[in-house]
Design a protein around this motif. Sequence first.
Motif, short mmCIF file in Angstrom:
data_model
loop_
_atom_site.label_atom_id
_atom_site.label_comp_id
_atom_site.label_asym_id
_atom_site.label_seq_id
_atom_site.Cartn_x
_atom_site.Cartn_y
_atom_site.Cartn_z
N LEU A 24 28.93 48.13 47.25
CA LEU A 24 29.91 48.59 48.30
C LEU A 24 29.34 51.04 48.74
N ILE A 25 29.13 50.83 46.90
CA ILE A 25 29.47 52.43 46.45
C ILE A 25 28.32 52.98 47.53
N GLN A 26 26.20 51.98 46.92
CA GLN A 26 25.44 51.98 48.11
C GLN A 26 25.76 51.84 49.56
N GLN A 27 26.39 50.67 50.37
CA GLN A 27 26.19 50.66 51.21
C GLN A 27 26.74 51.82 52.42
N GLN A 28 28.33 52.15 51.15
CA GLN A 28 28.92 52.97 52.15
C GLN A 28 28.01 54.59 52.65
N GLN A 29 26.60 54.32 51.96
CA GLN A 29 25.80 55.06 52.73
C GLN A 29 25.61 55.34 54.48
N GLU A 30 25.41 54.55 54.46
CA GLU A 30 25.13 53.47 56.30
C GLU A 30 26.43 53.79 56.94
N ASP A 31 27.85 53.60 56.68
CA ASP A 31 29.21 53.29 56.43
C ASP A 31 29.08 54.70 57.46
N VAL A 32 30.10 54.64 58.70
CA VAL A 32 30.52 56.07 59.49
C VAL A 32 31.62 56.67 59.07
N VAL A 33 32.78 55.54 58.35
CA VAL A 33 34.13 56.28 57.72
C VAL A 33 33.36 55.79 55.40
N ALA A 34 33.73 56.55 54.66
CA ALA A 34 33.49 56.51 53.88
C ALA A 34 34.69 55.67 53.24
N PHE A 35 33.87 55.10 51.99
CA PHE A 35 34.99 53.87 51.66
C PHE A 35 35.24 54.47 49.78
N ASN A 36 36.78 55.58 49.92
CA ASN A 36 37.22 56.25 49.35
C ASN A 36 37.33 55.39 47.90
N ILE A 37 36.60 54.96 46.71
CA ILE A 37 37.62 54.48 45.67
C ILE A 37 37.40 54.77 44.71
N THR A 38 38.02 54.79 43.58
CA THR A 38 38.21 54.84 41.77
C THR A 38 38.70 53.85 41.30
N ASP A 39 37.50 53.37 40.21
CA ASP A 39 37.78 52.28 39.24
C ASP A 39 37.94 53.07 37.88
N PHE A 40 38.85 52.86 37.07
CA PHE A 40 39.56 53.16 36.20
C PHE A 40 39.56 51.82 35.67
N THR A 41 38.69 51.06 35.42
CA THR A 41 39.13 49.76 35.31
C THR A 41 38.97 49.79 33.83
N ASP A 42 37.47 49.84 33.03
CA ASP A 42 37.29 49.88 32.15
C ASP A 42 38.28 51.31 31.01
N ALA A 43 39.45 51.31 31.04
CA ALA A 43 40.07 52.00 30.38
C ALA A 43 41.42 51.13 30.33
N PHE A 44 41.12 50.02 31.49
CA PHE A 44 42.62 48.41 30.87
C PHE A 44 42.58 48.41 30.11
N GLU A 45 43.14 47.24 28.71
CA GLU A 45 42.85 47.03 27.63
C GLU A 45 43.87 45.86 28.03
N ASP A 46 44.99 46.09 29.02
CA ASP A 46 45.03 44.51 29.43
C ASP A 46 46.38 44.76 30.10
N PHE A 47 47.22 43.64 30.51
CA PHE A 47 48.17 43.98 32.02
C PHE A 47 48.80 45.05 32.05
N SER A 48 49.16 45.60 31.00
CA SER A 48 50.92 46.84 31.20
C SER A 48 49.22 47.96 31.04
N ASP A 49 48.48 47.87 31.20
CA ASP A 49 47.53 48.96 31.42
C ASP A 49 47.18 48.91 33.01
N THR A 50 47.29 48.17 33.69
CA THR A 50 46.96 47.36 34.27
C THR A 50 48.43 47.68 35.96
N ALA A 51 49.60 47.25 35.06
CA ALA A 51 50.61 47.39 35.50
C ALA A 51 51.46 48.94 35.80
N ALA A 52 50.54 49.40 34.85
CA ALA A 52 51.30 50.76 35.27
C ALA A 52 50.16 51.59 36.13
N CYS A 53 48.78 51.20 35.96
CA CYS A 53 47.95 51.20 37.60
C CYS A 53 48.56 51.32 38.66
#
Length: 131
Positions: A24-53
């Motif tokens: 997706l990030i590679q493809q967005q270089q071709e798009d007119v509008v940038a796809f702003n996305i952040t990924d914190f999932t490496d820090a998620f250890e369980d669903f409580s972390d997901t719920a906090a996000c």
Amino acid sequence: LAQPNVHFYSLQKGAQAQEQLAQLIQQQQEDVVAFNITDFTDAFEDFSDTAACIAHLDLVITVDTAVAHLAAAMAKPVWLLNRYDTCWRWQREGTHSPWYDSLRIYRQSVPGDWASVMTQVARDLASLTNA
């Protein structure tokens, strides 16, 4: 779904999710509008972390996954992108769930037709962000 003034946060974990995000990030270089996305999932250890996000998000857009149930159980607005051959939990028709007041269902009208689902979600997201 890329739109000005909209920022996305990935809630999908795993190697396949990382690969899809990289594409997706590679493809967005071709798009007119940038796809702003952040990924914190490496820090998620369980669903409580997901719920906090999720607690800090305005809206969760997802397919039929545990994240849909988690976010909706937290009473967060959830837009569920639902396949034609739906799970019984989402019933056969309608846009709302009997289980979660905050969940809206976007359904395929025919098998494999994600284009119409995404078009409607994009329209509704634009309306929401312009309101």
